[in-house]
Design a protein around this motif. Sequence first.
Motif, short mmCIF file in Angstrom:
data_model
loop_
_atom_site.label_atom_id
_atom_site.label_comp_id
_atom_site.label_asym_id
_atom_site.label_seq_id
_atom_site.Cartn_x
_atom_site.Cartn_y
_atom_site.Cartn_z
N LEU A 57 0.87 5.85 2.14
CA LEU A 57 -0.05 4.96 1.85
C LEU A 57 -1.48 5.43 1.90
O LEU A 57 -2.28 5.12 1.07
CB LEU A 57 0.06 3.62 2.77
N VAL A 58 -1.72 5.96 2.93
CA VAL A 58 -2.97 6.56 3.21
C VAL A 58 -3.14 7.63 2.17
O VAL A 58 -4.35 8.11 1.66
CB VAL A 58 -3.13 7.02 4.76
N ALA A 59 -2.08 8.51 1.85
CA ALA A 59 -2.46 9.66 0.86
C ALA A 59 -3.01 8.81 -0.39
O ALA A 59 -3.86 9.54 -1.14
CB ALA A 59 -1.15 10.38 0.63
N SER A 60 -2.48 7.63 -0.78
CA SER A 60 -3.06 6.98 -2.17
C SER A 60 -4.39 6.66 -2.14
O SER A 60 -4.81 6.51 -3.29
CB SER A 60 -2.02 5.87 -2.21
N LYS A 61 -5.05 6.67 -1.24
CA LYS A 61 -6.46 6.40 -0.99
C LYS A 61 -7.24 7.62 -0.74
O LYS A 61 -8.53 7.44 -0.45
CB LYS A 61 -6.58 5.41 0.34
N ALA A 62 -6.55 8.71 -0.63
CA ALA A 62 -7.44 9.81 -0.28
C ALA A 62 -8.63 9.96 -1.47
O ALA A 62 -8.46 9.92 -2.73
CB ALA A 62 -6.49 11.09 -0.22
N ALA A 67 -6.95 16.37 -0.40
CA ALA A 67 -6.54 15.32 0.71
C ALA A 67 -5.21 14.61 0.40
O ALA A 67 -4.20 14.56 1.14
CB ALA A 67 -7.62 14.58 1.06
N ILE A 68 -4.99 14.31 -0.89
CA ILE A 68 -3.93 13.40 -1.39
C ILE A 68 -2.46 14.57 -1.13
O ILE A 68 -1.37 14.17 -0.79
CB ILE A 68 -3.86 13.27 -2.87
N GLY A 73 2.04 15.72 1.43
CA GLY A 73 3.01 17.20 1.92
C GLY A 73 3.34 16.85 3.38
O GLY A 73 4.50 17.17 4.00
N SER A 74 2.49 16.10 4.14
CA SER A 74 2.75 16.14 5.68
C SER A 74 3.86 15.02 5.66
O SER A 74 4.60 14.96 6.49
CB SER A 74 1.47 15.46 6.34
N ALA A 75 3.88 13.83 5.02
CA ALA A 75 4.93 12.89 4.75
C ALA A 75 6.03 13.56 4.66
O ALA A 75 7.19 13.30 5.09
CB ALA A 75 4.64 11.82 3.86
N CYS A 120 -2.84 1.62 7.41
CA CYS A 120 -3.12 2.13 6.03
C CYS A 120 -2.79 1.43 4.81
O CYS A 120 -3.43 1.93 3.88
CB CYS A 120 -1.59 3.14 6.36
N ALA A 121 -2.38 0.25 4.92
CA ALA A 121 -2.21 -0.64 3.72
C ALA A 121 -3.46 -1.40 3.44
O ALA A 121 -3.94 -1.56 2.49
CB ALA A 121 -1.09 -1.56 3.86
#
Length: 229
Positions: A57-62, A67-68, A73-75, A120-121
């Motif tokens: 979720l947080v990646a989608s807002k990077a 950063a995305i 990748g961390s997920a 995150c959402a």
Amino acid sequence: MKFTEQLTQDTADLRRQILDMPFNRQLAAGTLPSEVFRGYIIQDAHYLEGFARALTLVASKAPNPQAIAQLAGSATNAAAVERLLHGHYMGLYGVTDEHFRQAGTSAACDHYVAHLIRCCAIGDFAEGLAAVLPCFWIYHDVGHAIAAEAAPGNPYAEWIATYSGEEFTESVNRMLALTDSIGAAIDDAGRDRMRRVFARSCWHEWRFWDSAYHRQDWLMPQAELIPAE
């Protein structure tokens, strides 16, 4: 002062308590009861599913492709690397897929995951980033502190090696650098929101371990307090 240095100051006392809590002291000594660690691993596996979703979720807002890629990748890495760790101990303790499903999530696990998903959402990228950071950072600090004193033959050596390893350290350093970059780019109000969210996630880290150590689950009302149908 770097923004992550401010976060360190804000939560210094709580993070010292995490290092000194019975769960982590006994894990370092190798004396943590196996049934306590077994329950913790089950809940940690449940938590991991929610944590990976929060990272997505947080990646989608990077704000940029770098950063995305980092957060996505961390997920992926969290789901893969830690699944191997959980699988090792679940196999060791005889936890089958059926046992895992029947266990469900503890109150502490459910509360922590709900906090992450909400931040995150609903929150902006900076808040989501601050919410997921403690899971990286605190596990790194705990892993290294325990590794420095754990004796050979510690029954939790696989866990210690995972969180004190070079690969995990590199991922934590990337998260810290990203947090400093975002903290420097936003206004004071945004940094204050990040500080509050970060501190709450640190509390949830403490609560997760404390709940696991005391083997606490959902608090239920006494039977006589439940209205009759």
